[in-house]
Motif scaffolding. Sequence first.
Motif, mmCIF file in Angstrom:
data_model
loop_
_atom_site.group_PDB
_atom_site.id
_atom_site.type_symbol
_atom_site.label_atom_id
_atom_site.label_comp_id
_atom_site.label_asym_id
_atom_site.label_seq_id
_atom_site.Cartn_x
_atom_site.Cartn_y
_atom_site.Cartn_z
ATOM 1 N N GLN A 7 3.427 17.499 -26.049
ATOM 2 C CA GLN A 7 3.872 17.215 -24.600
ATOM 3 C C GLN A 7 4.335 15.551 -24.493
ATOM 4 N N GLN A 8 5.702 15.584 -24.303
ATOM 5 C CA GLN A 8 6.101 14.079 -24.153
ATOM 6 C C GLN A 8 5.609 13.436 -22.917
ATOM 7 N N ASN A 9 5.180 12.087 -23.381
ATOM 8 C CA ASN A 9 4.602 11.262 -22.477
ATOM 9 C C ASN A 9 5.736 10.684 -21.993
ATOM 10 N N LEU A 10 5.408 10.362 -20.441
ATOM 11 C CA LEU A 10 6.403 9.947 -19.430
ATOM 12 C C LEU A 10 7.118 8.704 -20.005
ATOM 13 N N GLY A 11 6.561 7.682 -20.579
ATOM 14 C CA GLY A 11 6.945 6.581 -21.293
ATOM 15 C C GLY A 11 7.957 6.690 -22.355
ATOM 16 N N GLU A 12 7.799 8.020 -22.992
ATOM 17 C CA GLU A 12 8.776 8.278 -24.107
ATOM 18 C C GLU A 12 10.068 9.024 -23.570
ATOM 19 N N SER A 13 10.305 9.142 -22.033
ATOM 20 C CA SER A 13 11.255 9.631 -21.746
ATOM 21 C C SER A 13 12.655 9.178 -21.970
ATOM 22 N N THR A 14 13.716 9.684 -22.349
ATOM 23 C CA THR A 14 14.938 9.313 -22.536
ATOM 24 C C THR A 14 15.563 8.666 -21.509
ATOM 25 N N HIS A 15 15.323 8.940 -20.168
ATOM 26 C CA HIS A 15 15.589 8.226 -19.170
ATOM 27 C C HIS A 15 14.761 7.220 -18.675
ATOM 28 N N LEU A 16 13.851 6.770 -19.212
ATOM 29 C CA LEU A 16 12.956 5.534 -18.764
ATOM 30 C C LEU A 16 13.173 4.521 -19.956
ATOM 31 N N GLN A 17 13.602 4.882 -21.240
ATOM 32 C CA GLN A 17 13.408 4.041 -22.339
ATOM 33 C C GLN A 17 14.409 2.879 -21.828
ATOM 34 N N PRO A 18 15.809 3.360 -21.199
ATOM 35 C CA PRO A 18 16.719 2.305 -20.886
ATOM 36 C C PRO A 18 16.426 1.244 -19.983
ATOM 37 N N ILE A 19 15.414 1.781 -19.098
ATOM 38 C CA ILE A 19 14.768 0.906 -18.054
ATOM 39 C C ILE A 19 14.013 0.128 -18.655
ATOM 40 N N TYR A 20 13.263 0.347 -19.569
ATOM 41 C CA TYR A 20 12.205 -0.398 -20.225
ATOM 42 C C TYR A 20 12.934 -1.490 -21.175
#
Length: 123
Positions: A7-20
């Motif tokens: 299961q993909q960790n939320l922190g690995e989300s392709t949508h959240l990586q640009p925010i990070y």
Amino acid sequence: MAEMKRQQNLGESTHLQPIYAAHKNAVSSFQALIHRLGGIPCEDSGAWGTWAKIVLEGANILGKKVALKTLLEGEKSGAKDYEKVLQDAELSSDVRALIETKLLPEQQSHIRTLDRLLDTAPE
């Protein structure tokens, strides 16, 4: 034996990586500006950075919707902080330009992204 899909960790989300990445760039921008103005920047992410990391790591326990709501509130708080700083008449033009042209628009984009993710997140 069948492989189980991780299961993909939320922190690995392709949508959240640009925010990070944008937050890392914001920190770098502030650090460079502080150096240029003769100061010594802080090296840690502070309380909010620690909290965001805990939320992302605990998203599978908390639920993705709760984690996204928490991150959204943090982004909204950051945008309000930027807007408050911009009210300071004595704010240096360098800092004002950085916030107005880069940091606040990015923060507002993060808010829109998290709103969209919340709209599609399972309960």
